[in-house]
Enzyme design. Sequence first.
Site, mmCIF file in Angstrom:
data_model
loop_
_atom_site.group_PDB
_atom_site.id
_atom_site.type_symbol
_atom_site.label_atom_id
_atom_site.label_comp_id
_atom_site.label_asym_id
_atom_site.label_seq_id
_atom_site.Cartn_x
_atom_site.Cartn_y
_atom_site.Cartn_z
ATOM 1 N N CYS A 148 12.683 12.505 6.689
ATOM 2 C CA CYS A 148 13.005 11.711 7.995
ATOM 3 C C CYS A 148 13.892 12.247 8.591
ATOM 4 C CB CYS A 148 12.205 10.682 7.990
ATOM 5 S SG CYS A 148 13.062 9.635 6.944
ATOM 6 N N LYS B 206 0.643 -1.112 -0.333
ATOM 7 C CA LYS B 206 -0.478 -0.262 0.071
ATOM 8 C C LYS B 206 1.063 0.978 -0.026
ATOM 9 C CE LYS B 206 -2.100 2.711 2.509
ATOM 10 N NZ LYS B 206 -2.148 4.018 2.048
ATOM 11 N N GLU C 289 9.459 2.345 10.808
ATOM 12 C CA GLU C 289 10.634 3.358 10.656
ATOM 13 C C GLU C 289 9.485 5.055 10.540
ATOM 14 O OE1 GLU C 289 13.733 3.687 10.363
ATOM 15 O OE2 GLU C 289 13.994 1.693 10.613
ATOM 16 N N GLU D 271 7.366 17.034 15.550
ATOM 17 C CA GLU D 271 8.351 16.923 13.906
ATOM 18 C C GLU D 271 7.440 17.856 13.267
ATOM 19 O OE1 GLU D 271 7.374 13.165 11.268
ATOM 20 O OE2 GLU D 271 9.516 13.743 10.797
HETATM 21 P P1 NAD Z 1 1.703 8.571 7.441
HETATM 22 O O1 NAD Z 1 1.841 8.162 8.398
HETATM 23 O O2 NAD Z 1 0.770 9.701 7.642
HETATM 24 O O3 NAD Z 1 1.329 8.075 6.053
HETATM 25 C C1 NAD Z 1 2.383 6.639 5.713
HETATM 26 C C2 NAD Z 1 1.864 5.913 5.080
HETATM 27 O O4 NAD Z 1 0.857 4.823 6.456
HETATM 28 C C3 NAD Z 1 0.471 5.370 3.958
HETATM 29 O O5 NAD Z 1 0.872 5.193 3.508
HETATM 30 C C4 NAD Z 1 -0.522 5.729 4.910
HETATM 31 O O6 NAD Z 1 -2.093 5.944 3.741
HETATM 32 C C5 NAD Z 1 -0.985 4.849 5.560
HETATM 33 N N1 NAD Z 1 -1.710 4.811 6.492
HETATM 34 C C6 NAD Z 1 -2.313 5.597 6.842
HETATM 35 N N2 NAD Z 1 -2.673 4.986 8.280
HETATM 36 C C7 NAD Z 1 -3.196 4.186 8.514
HETATM 37 C C8 NAD Z 1 -3.244 3.083 9.652
HETATM 38 N N3 NAD Z 1 -4.372 3.622 10.284
HETATM 39 N N4 NAD Z 1 -3.121 2.443 9.067
HETATM 40 C C9 NAD Z 1 -2.234 1.256 8.277
HETATM 41 N N5 NAD Z 1 -1.626 2.626 7.341
HETATM 42 C C10 NAD Z 1 -1.791 3.793 7.298
HETATM 43 O O7 NAD Z 1 2.567 9.337 6.794
HETATM 44 P P2 NAD Z 1 3.066 10.445 5.991
HETATM 45 O O8 NAD Z 1 2.687 11.399 5.878
HETATM 46 O O9 NAD Z 1 2.969 9.415 4.495
HETATM 47 O O10 NAD Z 1 5.045 10.606 5.815
HETATM 48 C C11 NAD Z 1 5.701 11.504 6.449
HETATM 49 C C12 NAD Z 1 6.534 10.925 7.662
HETATM 50 O O11 NAD Z 1 7.277 10.232 7.333
HETATM 51 C C13 NAD Z 1 7.150 11.962 8.563
HETATM 52 O O12 NAD Z 1 6.766 11.793 9.807
HETATM 53 C C14 NAD Z 1 8.461 10.976 8.827
HETATM 54 O O13 NAD Z 1 9.292 11.058 9.202
HETATM 55 C C15 NAD Z 1 8.085 9.703 7.787
HETATM 56 N N6 NAD Z 1 9.109 9.487 7.295
HETATM 57 C C16 NAD Z 1 10.275 7.741 8.133
HETATM 58 C C17 NAD Z 1 11.061 7.341 6.787
HETATM 59 C C18 NAD Z 1 12.472 6.708 8.697
HETATM 60 O O14 NAD Z 1 13.012 5.750 7.736
HETATM 61 N N7 NAD Z 1 12.406 7.109 9.491
HETATM 62 C C19 NAD Z 1 10.992 7.921 5.825
HETATM 63 C C20 NAD Z 1 10.277 9.283 5.233
HETATM 64 C C21 NAD Z 1 9.578 9.040 5.623
#
Ligand code: NAD
Length: 476
Positions: free
Chosen positions: A279, A172, A245, A377
Amino acid sequence: METKPNLIDGQWVTSTDSILNVNPSNLSEPIGEYSLATPEQVGEAVAAARRALPAWAATTTQVRSDLLLKTAIELLDRKVELGELVSREAGKTRADGIGEVVRAAQIFQFFSGEAVRYGGDNLPSVRPGIGIQTSREPVGVVSVITPWNFPIAIAAWKLGPALAFGNTVVFKPSEETPAIAWELIDILKRNGLPAGVVNLLIGKGAVVGQALTEGVDAITFTGSVRVGREIATRAVANMARVQLEMGGKNPLVILDDAQLNVAVECAVNGSFFSAGQRCTASSRLIVTDKIYDRFVDALLTRMQSLKVGPSLSDGIDIGPVINQRQLDTIQGYIEIGKNEGARLLAGGELVDAATPGFFMKPALMAGTNDMRINREEVFGPFASVIRASDYEEALALANDTQFGLSSGICTTSHKYATHFRMNVKSGLTMVNLATAGLDYHVPFGGRNGSSYGPREQGKMAVDFYTISKTAYVSYE
Ligand code: NAD
């Protein structure tokens, strides 16, 4: 506009609902329309991945290696076209978009090699007449859930090892970036992916993401802390292996003896490039007393030269942020900072570009480490400078956070660089380099609230995607 389907059990399938993907650099430019998977389709995809598992796990490592190499080659052949798609969809500069596609290709190439390299140990038993062999088996059906900010690189560093080590996948991608995810799955399919081995499910997190934590053997997630915590709870309830992550609040320490130009470039790159939507971005610039004024002046001067604009325009340094919600969040943090007593030193204004989009000037605030702008963040072109009296206080401030993904120090002192590297509480640390910008062949991940579970990438990736078996054999 044709609605792009999802992939379930080798078939492209649609549903009655879809989303329109729009360019954040030009809100009047639609990129594509994507079918939204239903919860029933998630169930079908998990069942298809389960059915495909025995045959895929039994393929030769050469078959898996070939699939990953062909995928890498097609990605490289199409790097400009796909890179520009990443730029249009995720708001990255052209160089960053193309660079990310090349990185995805390198990751697939790396795991193409890992597929044939991994194995186990042969050991003598401590008892007579017995031999021991350790081996690794696929963990099973893996749910892959990815964010929008590295829409193809993160997909590659999860799908690559999942496939290399014989697992099947339900994938997904973020609903913000379905286009590049769709292209990647199309490439895998045309290069020999058997039915059911990877299933693509574009959809909302609360619907598809939630359903994807049921009936699988492992979940690998990259995204926000809030969602990561929810997934962890459900994974444990289902006894599924989990790898998370999540966010960061990464410190870049600048000591009195730093080379000023190096420190400024590390800060600009780490804090503002990719619109700060990494991130590993440096959001806390912790600067010791004697260099503080010189550093802030030089950084403000350098910030004036940064060009903000549509992602594919020539000469821009910073594209848009991903959506209105994110823009509002960043603007909201500037107000939160001011209300807590932080000073806005520069930036934060919305930018009128040639096309309507989510553009803002990079913002720099001065505050203290206890403020919300330095605890939570923000995820945008936003950083804060924090004053420290000396190295010891700077290190203490760097470690005073609930996160622990990346960190950095700018210094010419070998002693402080070494001490920092050994004592900072983060999974990644950089000396005289930006906190963001990583290689693909080494482990990646954080500690504390930033990460949970085994490391991603490099040789350590095998730990999450396989289960070890220890066999005892009698020679008698
Ligand atoms: P997000 O948590 O909103 O979404 C990430 C994914 O999870 C998306 O595919 C989303 O549709 C899905 N999702 C949302 N709600 C869910 C649920 N209830 N159950 C299962 N899946 C669900 O994050 P984002 O806004 O897409 O990305 C930004 C975040 O990602 C920032 O916090 C950033 O720091 C983090 N990030 C971390 C790393 C790392 O490796 N540590 C790398 C890139 C981004």
